[in-house]
Scaffold this motif. Structure first.
Motif, PDB file in Angstrom:
ATOM      1  N   THR A 136       0.832  -1.203   0.000  1.00 50.28           N
ATOM      2  CA  THR A 136       0.000   0.000   0.000  1.00 50.28           C
ATOM      3  C   THR A 136       0.868   1.255   0.000  1.00 50.28           C
ATOM      4  O   THR A 136       0.619   2.193  -0.773  1.00 50.28           O
ATOM      5  CB  THR A 136      -0.971  -0.005   1.188  1.00 50.28           C
ATOM      6  OG1 THR A 136      -1.839  -1.141   1.063  1.00 50.28           O
ATOM      7  CG2 THR A 136      -1.801   1.265   1.256  1.00 50.28           C
ATOM      8  N   ARG A 137       1.895   1.280   0.846  1.00 54.99           N
ATOM      9  CA  ARG A 137       2.806   2.441   0.869  1.00 54.99           C
ATOM     10  C   ARG A 137       3.478   2.624  -0.493  1.00 54.99           C
ATOM     11  O   ARG A 137       3.568   3.743  -1.001  1.00 54.99           O
ATOM     12  CB  ARG A 137       3.869   2.267   1.960  1.00 54.99           C
ATOM     13  CG  ARG A 137       3.396   2.674   3.335  1.00 54.99           C
ATOM     14  CD  ARG A 137       4.547   2.758   4.328  1.00 54.99           C
ATOM     15  NE  ARG A 137       5.171   1.459   4.590  1.00 54.99           N
ATOM     16  CZ  ARG A 137       4.697   0.541   5.430  1.00 54.99           C
ATOM     17  NH1 ARG A 137       3.584   0.785   6.098  1.00 54.99           N
ATOM     18  NH2 ARG A 137       5.330  -0.590   5.614  1.00 54.99           N
ATOM     19  N   PHE A 138       3.947   1.524  -1.070  1.00 53.21           N
ATOM     20  CA  PHE A 138       4.584   1.570  -2.388  1.00 53.21           C
ATOM     21  C   PHE A 138       3.626   2.130  -3.438  1.00 53.21           C
ATOM     22  O   PHE A 138       3.977   3.037  -4.198  1.00 53.21           O
ATOM     23  CB  PHE A 138       5.048   0.159  -2.771  1.00 53.21           C
ATOM     24  CG  PHE A 138       5.466  -0.007  -4.200  1.00 53.21           C
ATOM     25  CD1 PHE A 138       6.635   0.573  -4.673  1.00 53.21           C
ATOM     26  CD2 PHE A 138       4.695  -0.751  -5.077  1.00 53.21           C
ATOM     27  CE1 PHE A 138       7.025   0.411  -5.993  1.00 53.21           C
ATOM     28  CE2 PHE A 138       5.081  -0.922  -6.398  1.00 53.21           C
ATOM     29  CZ  PHE A 138       6.249  -0.338  -6.855  1.00 53.21           C
ATOM     30  N   ILE A 139       2.417   1.625  -3.489  1.00 55.42           N
ATOM     31  CA  ILE A 139       1.432   2.040  -4.490  1.00 55.42           C
ATOM     32  C   ILE A 139       1.068   3.514  -4.307  1.00 55.42           C
ATOM     33  O   ILE A 139       0.984   4.262  -5.279  1.00 55.42           O
ATOM     34  CB  ILE A 139       0.181   1.141  -4.414  1.00 55.42           C
ATOM     35  CG1 ILE A 139       0.538  -0.287  -4.837  1.00 55.42           C
ATOM     36  CG2 ILE A 139      -0.946   1.697  -5.269  1.00 55.42           C
ATOM     37  CD1 ILE A 139      -0.502  -1.326  -4.437  1.00 55.42           C
ATOM     38  N   LYS A 140       0.862   3.929  -3.065  1.00 56.02           N
ATOM     39  CA  LYS A 140       0.449   5.316  -2.796  1.00 56.02           C
ATOM     40  C   LYS A 140       1.510   6.342  -3.207  1.00 56.02           C
ATOM     41  O   LYS A 140       1.180   7.503  -3.425  1.00 56.02           O
ATOM     42  CB  LYS A 140       0.082   5.488  -1.329  1.00 56.02           C
ATOM     43  CG  LYS A 140      -1.262   4.883  -0.998  1.00 56.02           C
ATOM     44  CD  LYS A 140      -1.682   5.173   0.426  1.00 56.02           C
ATOM     45  CE  LYS A 140      -3.085   4.652   0.642  1.00 56.02           C
ATOM     46  NZ  LYS A 140      -3.624   5.043   1.937  1.00 56.02           N
ATOM     47  N   LYS A 141       2.759   5.901  -3.330  1.00 52.73           N
ATOM     48  CA  LYS A 141       3.806   6.812  -3.814  1.00 52.73           C
ATOM     49  C   LYS A 141       3.668   7.090  -5.306  1.00 52.73           C
ATOM     50  O   LYS A 141       4.233   8.051  -5.809  1.00 52.73           O
ATOM     51  CB  LYS A 141       5.192   6.218  -3.548  1.00 52.73           C
ATOM     52  CG  LYS A 141       5.589   6.217  -2.104  1.00 52.73           C
ATOM     53  CD  LYS A 141       6.973   5.606  -1.945  1.00 52.73           C
ATOM     54  CE  LYS A 141       7.357   5.563  -0.481  1.00 52.73           C
ATOM     55  NZ  LYS A 141       8.675   4.930  -0.294  1.00 52.73           N
ATOM     56  N   HIS A 142       2.903   6.240  -6.007  1.00 49.04           N
ATOM     57  CA  HIS A 142       2.869   6.320  -7.462  1.00 49.04           C
ATOM     58  C   HIS A 142       1.483   6.515  -8.060  1.00 49.04           C
ATOM     59  O   HIS A 142       1.363   6.698  -9.263  1.00 49.04           O
ATOM     60  CB  HIS A 142       3.528   5.064  -8.048  1.00 49.04           C
ATOM     61  CG  HIS A 142       4.902   4.849  -7.485  1.00 49.04           C
ATOM     62  ND1 HIS A 142       5.972   5.654  -7.813  1.00 49.04           N
ATOM     63  CD2 HIS A 142       5.355   3.976  -6.571  1.00 49.04           C
ATOM     64  CE1 HIS A 142       7.028   5.268  -7.131  1.00 49.04           C
ATOM     65  NE2 HIS A 142       6.691   4.253  -6.377  1.00 49.04           N
TER      66      HIS A 142
END
Length: 122
Positions: free
Chosen positions: A20-26
């Motif tokens: 989720t953190r990874f996706i929210k960065k992009h």
């Protein structure tokens, strides 16, 4: 059809949080999680991108996420999917089953993983 939502399929709480953190960065798309076929069913549309774990919960009654990808791609208008796995041979099997190229959880900071995610969202 443009992607309007991302579904994390079969990931534990720790991995769901990291993904989720990874996706929210992009992207600012909504992110949902599914741990069973019942939870996944509402999201099975062409506007969804499924990030499917290689090892999925027993509730799916399938040996791996690769078989889930194959099963979903036999349906009309399946959602886009990619496998989350560090194993190249599993990635190749998933692509053969109909997935887009995926990436592993240990590569979430790699530029290649970022590109694979953003390409899948196009």
């Amino acid at each position: 059809m443009p992607i309007t939502q991302i579904i994390l399929v079969g990931h534990c709480g720790f991995d769901t949080a990291n993904l989720t953190r990874f996706i929210k960065k992009h992207t600012d798309l909504p992110i949902h999680a599914a741990q069973s076929p019942k939870e996944l069913t509402p999201y099975l549309s062409p506007d969804a991108l499924l990030l499917i774990n290689r090892v999925i919960p027993r509730a799916f009654k399938l040996p791996t996420g690769i078989e889930l990808i194959a099963q979903l791609n036999q349906q009309p208008n399946p959602p886009r999917s990619l496998l989350i796995s560090n194993f190249p041979e599993s990635q190749q099997q998933a692509i053969t089953a109909g997935a887009l190229p995926g990436f592993g959880k240990s590569h979430l900071t790699d530029q290649k993983s970022i590109k694979l995610l953003t390409d899948a969202l196009q």
